[in-house]
Design a protein around this motif. Structure first.
Motif, PDB file in Angstrom:
ATOM      1  N   TYR A   1     -13.402 -21.203 -27.314  1.00  0.00           N
ATOM      2  CA  TYR A   1     -13.082 -20.470 -28.535  1.00  0.00           C
ATOM      3  C   TYR A   1     -14.357 -20.243 -29.339  1.00  0.00           C
ATOM      4  CZ  TYR A   1     -13.696 -24.709 -31.354  1.00  0.00           C
ATOM      5  OH  TYR A   1     -14.231 -25.806 -31.981  1.00  0.00           O
ATOM      6  N   GLU A   2     -14.235 -19.536 -30.445  1.00  0.00           N
ATOM      7  CA  GLU A   2     -15.347 -19.321 -31.367  1.00  0.00           C
ATOM      8  C   GLU A   2     -15.237 -20.309 -32.520  1.00  0.00           C
ATOM      9  OE1 GLU A   2     -17.254 -15.163 -32.311  1.00  0.00           O
ATOM     10  OE2 GLU A   2     -15.090 -15.091 -32.537  1.00  0.00           O
ATOM     11  N   PRO A   3     -16.072 -21.336 -32.568  1.00  0.00           N
ATOM     12  CA  PRO A   3     -16.023 -22.244 -33.711  1.00  0.00           C
ATOM     13  C   PRO A   3     -16.669 -21.620 -34.953  1.00  0.00           C
ATOM     14  CG  PRO A   3     -17.754 -22.905 -32.193  1.00  0.00           C
ATOM     15  CD  PRO A   3     -17.025 -21.778 -31.536  1.00  0.00           C
ATOM     16  N   TYR A   4     -16.221 -22.050 -36.109  1.00  0.00           N
ATOM     17  CA  TYR A   4     -16.839 -21.666 -37.382  1.00  0.00           C
ATOM     18  C   TYR A   4     -17.790 -22.777 -37.810  1.00  0.00           C
ATOM     19  CZ  TYR A   4     -13.364 -17.949 -38.014  1.00  0.00           C
ATOM     20  OH  TYR A   4     -12.583 -16.823 -37.870  1.00  0.00           O
ATOM     21  N   LEU A   5     -18.988 -22.409 -38.251  1.00  0.00           N
ATOM     22  CA  LEU A   5     -19.968 -23.380 -38.715  1.00  0.00           C
ATOM     23  C   LEU A   5     -20.474 -22.966 -40.092  1.00  0.00           C
ATOM     24  CD1 LEU A   5     -20.421 -23.010 -35.419  1.00  0.00           C
ATOM     25  CD2 LEU A   5     -22.272 -24.614 -35.830  1.00  0.00           C
ATOM     26  N   GLU A   6     -20.528 -23.922 -41.018  1.00  0.00           N
ATOM     27  CA  GLU A   6     -21.178 -23.666 -42.299  1.00  0.00           C
ATOM     28  C   GLU A   6     -22.671 -23.608 -42.046  1.00  0.00           C
ATOM     29  OE1 GLU A   6     -19.377 -25.609 -45.939  1.00  0.00           O
ATOM     30  OE2 GLU A   6     -18.679 -26.964 -44.361  1.00  0.00           O
ATOM     31  N   ALA A   7     -23.322 -22.535 -42.519  1.00  0.00           N
ATOM     32  CA  ALA A   7     -24.714 -22.323 -42.135  1.00  0.00           C
ATOM     33  C   ALA A   7     -25.486 -21.579 -43.213  1.00  0.00           C
ATOM     34  CB  ALA A   7     -24.777 -21.550 -40.823  1.00  0.00           C
ATOM     35  N   SER A   8     -26.799 -21.625 -43.074  1.00  0.00           N
ATOM     36  CA  SER A   8     -27.715 -20.886 -43.928  1.00  0.00           C
ATOM     37  C   SER A   8     -28.740 -20.190 -43.049  1.00  0.00           C
ATOM     38  CB  SER A   8     -28.421 -21.834 -44.902  1.00  0.00           C
ATOM     39  OG  SER A   8     -29.450 -21.160 -45.604  1.00  0.00           O
ATOM     40  N   LEU A   9     -29.160 -18.997 -43.466  1.00  0.00           N
ATOM     41  CA  LEU A   9     -30.185 -18.280 -42.714  1.00  0.00           C
ATOM     42  C   LEU A   9     -31.592 -18.645 -43.182  1.00  0.00           C
ATOM     43  CD1 LEU A   9     -28.583 -14.720 -42.403  1.00  0.00           C
ATOM     44  CD2 LEU A   9     -28.398 -16.685 -40.857  1.00  0.00           C
ATOM     45  N   THR A  10     -31.668 -19.491 -44.202  1.00  0.00           N
ATOM     46  CA  THR A  10     -32.955 -19.992 -44.682  1.00  0.00           C
ATOM     47  C   THR A  10     -32.892 -21.514 -44.768  1.00  0.00           C
ATOM     48  OG1 THR A  10     -32.219 -19.725 -46.984  1.00  0.00           O
ATOM     49  CG2 THR A  10     -33.464 -17.901 -46.002  1.00  0.00           C
TER      50      THR A  10
ATOM     51  N   LEU B   1     -21.013 -17.991 -38.047  1.00  0.00           N
ATOM     52  CA  LEU B   1     -21.680 -18.721 -39.110  1.00  0.00           C
ATOM     53  C   LEU B   1     -21.121 -18.243 -40.444  1.00  0.00           C
ATOM     54  CD1 LEU B   1     -25.402 -18.630 -37.893  1.00  0.00           C
ATOM     55  CD2 LEU B   1     -23.601 -20.275 -37.323  1.00  0.00           C
ATOM     56  N   VAL B   2     -20.594 -19.184 -41.216  1.00  0.00           N
ATOM     57  CA  VAL B   2     -20.100 -18.874 -42.558  1.00  0.00           C
ATOM     58  C   VAL B   2     -21.221 -19.220 -43.532  1.00  0.00           C
ATOM     59  CG1 VAL B   2     -18.310 -19.310 -44.260  1.00  0.00           C
ATOM     60  CG2 VAL B   2     -17.757 -19.421 -41.819  1.00  0.00           C
ATOM     61  N   LEU B   3     -21.780 -18.208 -44.159  1.00  0.00           N
ATOM     62  CA  LEU B   3     -22.958 -18.371 -45.002  1.00  0.00           C
ATOM     63  C   LEU B   3     -22.558 -18.756 -46.431  1.00  0.00           C
ATOM     64  CD1 LEU B   3     -24.944 -15.275 -43.700  1.00  0.00           C
ATOM     65  CD2 LEU B   3     -24.987 -17.639 -42.854  1.00  0.00           C
ATOM     66  N   PRO B   4     -23.488 -19.302 -47.221  1.00  0.00           N
ATOM     67  CA  PRO B   4     -23.154 -19.743 -48.583  1.00  0.00           C
ATOM     68  C   PRO B   4     -22.553 -18.660 -49.471  1.00  0.00           C
ATOM     69  CG  PRO B   4     -25.276 -20.636 -47.924  1.00  0.00           C
ATOM     70  CD  PRO B   4     -24.860 -19.683 -46.849  1.00  0.00           C
ATOM     71  N   ASP B   5     -22.902 -17.384 -49.237  1.00  0.00           N
ATOM     72  CA  ASP B   5     -22.344 -16.302 -50.051  1.00  0.00           C
ATOM     73  C   ASP B   5     -21.006 -15.786 -49.520  1.00  0.00           C
ATOM     74  OD1 ASP B   5     -23.085 -14.938 -47.782  1.00  0.00           O
ATOM     75  OD2 ASP B   5     -24.533 -13.617 -48.760  1.00  0.00           O
ATOM     76  N   GLY B   6     -20.487 -16.422 -48.459  1.00  0.00           N
ATOM     77  CA  GLY B   6     -19.195 -16.035 -47.901  1.00  0.00           C
ATOM     78  C   GLY B   6     -19.285 -15.044 -46.761  1.00  0.00           C
ATOM     79  N   ASN B   7     -20.453 -14.450 -46.543  1.00  0.00           N
ATOM     80  CA  ASN B   7     -20.611 -13.541 -45.414  1.00  0.00           C
ATOM     81  C   ASN B   7     -20.575 -14.302 -44.098  1.00  0.00           C
ATOM     82  OD1 ASN B   7     -20.836 -11.101 -46.826  1.00  0.00           O
ATOM     83  ND2 ASN B   7     -22.994 -11.490 -47.297  1.00  0.00           N
ATOM     84  N   VAL B   8     -20.244 -13.582 -43.034  1.00  0.00           N
ATOM     85  CA  VAL B   8     -20.113 -14.203 -41.716  1.00  0.00           C
ATOM     86  C   VAL B   8     -21.024 -13.470 -40.734  1.00  0.00           C
ATOM     87  CG1 VAL B   8     -18.552 -14.693 -39.792  1.00  0.00           C
ATOM     88  CG2 VAL B   8     -17.744 -14.926 -42.148  1.00  0.00           C
ATOM     89  N   LYS B   9     -21.749 -14.238 -39.928  1.00  0.00           N
ATOM     90  CA  LYS B   9     -22.581 -13.682 -38.862  1.00  0.00           C
ATOM     91  C   LYS B   9     -22.111 -14.270 -37.530  1.00  0.00           C
ATOM     92  CE  LYS B   9     -26.202 -11.744 -39.129  1.00  0.00           C
ATOM     93  NZ  LYS B   9     -26.585 -10.315 -39.027  1.00  0.00           N
ATOM     94  N   HIS B  10     -22.098 -13.433 -36.513  1.00  0.00           N
ATOM     95  CA  HIS B  10     -21.826 -13.930 -35.174  1.00  0.00           C
ATOM     96  C   HIS B  10     -23.089 -14.566 -34.603  1.00  0.00           C
ATOM     97  CE1 HIS B  10     -17.799 -12.244 -34.398  1.00  0.00           C
ATOM     98  NE2 HIS B  10     -18.179 -11.282 -35.205  1.00  0.00           N
ATOM     99  N   VAL B  11     -22.941 -15.713 -33.983  1.00  0.00           N
ATOM    100  CA  VAL B  11     -24.054 -16.351 -33.282  1.00  0.00           C
ATOM    101  C   VAL B  11     -23.680 -16.389 -31.811  1.00  0.00           C
ATOM    102  CG1 VAL B  11     -23.157 -18.680 -33.794  1.00  0.00           C
ATOM    103  CG2 VAL B  11     -25.565 -18.379 -33.172  1.00  0.00           C
ATOM    104  N   LEU B  12     -24.520 -15.767 -30.978  1.00  0.00           N
ATOM    105  CA  LEU B  12     -24.166 -15.489 -29.589  1.00  0.00           C
ATOM    106  C   LEU B  12     -25.131 -16.150 -28.618  1.00  0.00           C
ATOM    107  CD1 LEU B  12     -23.480 -11.659 -29.960  1.00  0.00           C
ATOM    108  CD2 LEU B  12     -21.856 -13.541 -30.230  1.00  0.00           C
ATOM    109  N   TYR B  13     -24.627 -16.461 -27.440  1.00  0.00           N
ATOM    110  CA  TYR B  13     -25.423 -17.056 -26.373  1.00  0.00           C
ATOM    111  C   TYR B  13     -26.595 -16.143 -26.011  1.00  0.00           C
ATOM    112  CZ  TYR B  13     -26.564 -18.698 -21.634  1.00  0.00           C
ATOM    113  OH  TYR B  13     -27.222 -19.152 -20.517  1.00  0.00           O
ATOM    114  N   ALA B  14     -27.790 -16.748 -25.882  1.00  0.00           N
ATOM    115  CA  ALA B  14     -28.973 -15.978 -25.479  1.00  0.00           C
ATOM    116  C   ALA B  14     -29.635 -16.542 -24.232  1.00  0.00           C
ATOM    117  CB  ALA B  14     -29.985 -15.939 -26.625  1.00  0.00           C
ATOM    118  N   GLY B  15     -29.474 -17.824 -23.965  1.00  0.00           N
ATOM    119  CA  GLY B  15     -30.099 -18.430 -22.791  1.00  0.00           C
ATOM    120  C   GLY B  15     -29.963 -19.940 -22.849  1.00  0.00           C
TER     121      GLY B  15
END
Length: 389
Positions: free
Chosen positions: A118-127, A211-225
């Motif tokens: 499945y796709e897990p949700y993670l609390e995350a920051s891009l900085t 990734l659920v970001l602090p401002d509420g936006n969501v980014k997909h994090v995908l397999y790369a290698g």
């Protein structure tokens, strides 16, 4: 296991695909009608089948996609089957018998172990931020890949993933090196930071997430290698060490055990040296075909057994929250992904995202059956061509 009396022994079939007679197919169609779930619509498969056709159109039509047992499956067979299924979709709700008329069905033997992801949700920051201490990494620039098939035909399809230290060629850094020894720290490969290291571990097992970001936006994090080292199941390690019972093993129980025993987290996580690298995207998740996955319809497979782009009928029993008894389930699925731990006839069902998907994927371990459809018209054409020769 099949059984019989001494007077009438039963011949046990070896691995392969075996033709299913029309009476059994009729029974399977009945299961599809009654066990696909109230939310199922044949038209839900349209985009996924279109993606299959796009992928299969890039493959050499007469080349063998897979040879399993006595059956050879060509890319052309898969493409024609998808095209005919796509054409039938609007009619199948009212005329499911067309599945029997238009396709010859083959049962995969032996039966299938079905698991889920499945796709897990993670609390995350891009900085970087103190509340998010654990990085997710992109593919490091010093990770190198060598195509071994260039050196010997026996190694066709095999790769060597490595790094160089001076003149030495070494395996790439393992989980202990990266997460606990700082092998990649501060080298600019970080793409995001998350709150919980166990969440990073689970994300790597699932292969993608949100990734659920602090401002509420969501980014997909995908397999790369990945780092090329062997995957070791943490669940099996916990069972072997007597830390958790085999009965009822699930991702939820593993998470609860690690939360209750933080002093064991480093020791246990590093039993799995395999490490996955990621990329960020606004869409996803994507399977190994490079196309978006469809919840409860896309599956990860061993493509040597069930080629990418295949359609299949899956029959199984699914766990239910709050109930001991599993519910019967039948659904058309699409082979659109691969997995490092998916070998042989094992199939991994993409369960989607959210709490229900997490529960199902975490508890799903069921013996199942896979039935492969092939265009009846195409098989008749192939037989006519043989006769003419």
């Amino acid at each position: 296991m099949l059984s019989g009396t001494p007077e009438a022994p039963v011949k046990v079939q070896t691995k392969g695909y075996y033709k299913v007679d029309s009476v059994q197919v009729a029974g399977l169609i009945n299961r599809l009608q009654n066990q696909s779930g109230a939310d199922f619509s044949w038209l839900d498969l349209q985009k996924g089948i279109e993606r299959n056709i796009k992928y299969l159109s890039r493959r050499p039509e007469n080349s063998v996609a897979a040879k399993y047992g006595r059956m050879q499956i060509t890319w052309g067979m898969l493409k024609r089957t998808n095209e005919e299924m796509l054409e039938l979709l609007p009619r199948l709700a009212s005329s499911p018998e067309l599945l029997n008329e238009k396709f010859v069905w083959h049962s995969m033997v032996p039966r299938t172990l079905l698991t889920g992801y499945y796709e897990p949700y993670l609390e995350a920051s891009l900085t970087p931020h103190p509340d998010y201490p654990y990085p997710l990494y992109s593919i490091p620039s010093d990770l190198k890949t060598l195509d071994l098939g260039k050196f010997h035909h026996r190694w066709k399809g095999q790769q060597l993933i490595y790094r160089q230290d001076g003149e030495d060629v070494l395996p790439y850094h393992d989980r202990e090196d990266i997460d606990f020894e700082g092998a990649l720290q501060g080298r600019g490969f970080e793409i995001a930071w998350v709150k919980d290291l166990v969440d990073v571990f689970i994300l790597q097992i699932q292969g993608s997430g949100r990734l659920v970001l602090p401002d509420g936006n969501v980014k997909h994090v995908l397999y790369a290698g990945k780092n090329g080292l062997k995957y070791v199941s943490l669940g099996k390690v916990l069972i072997q060490r007597g830390l958790l019972p085999k009965e009822g093993m699930s991702m939820q129980k593993i998470k609860a055990f690690l939360a209750a025993n933080p002093q064991l987290v480093e020791e246990l996580l590093t039993t799995n040296p395999s490490y996955v690298f990621f990329r960020l995207d606004d869409e996803g998740p994507f399977g190994s075909m490079g196309a978006p996955l469809t919840p409860m319809a896309s599956v990860a497979v061993d493509s040597k057994v069930l080629p990418l782009g295949s359609l299949a009928l899956l029959t199984t029993r699914l766990p239910q929250q709050g109930k001991k008894q599993k519910a019967p389930f039948a659904r058309m699925v699409m082979a659109q992904d691969r997995g490092g731990a998916i070998k042989g006839t094992r199939v991994d069902l993409f369960c989607g995202s959210g709490p229900d998907a997490e529960y199902l994927a975490g508890h799903l371990t069921s013996w199942s059956h896979i039935y492969l459809p092939i265009s009846r018209a195409l098989l008749e054409e192939m037989e006519d061509a043989k006769t003419e020769q």
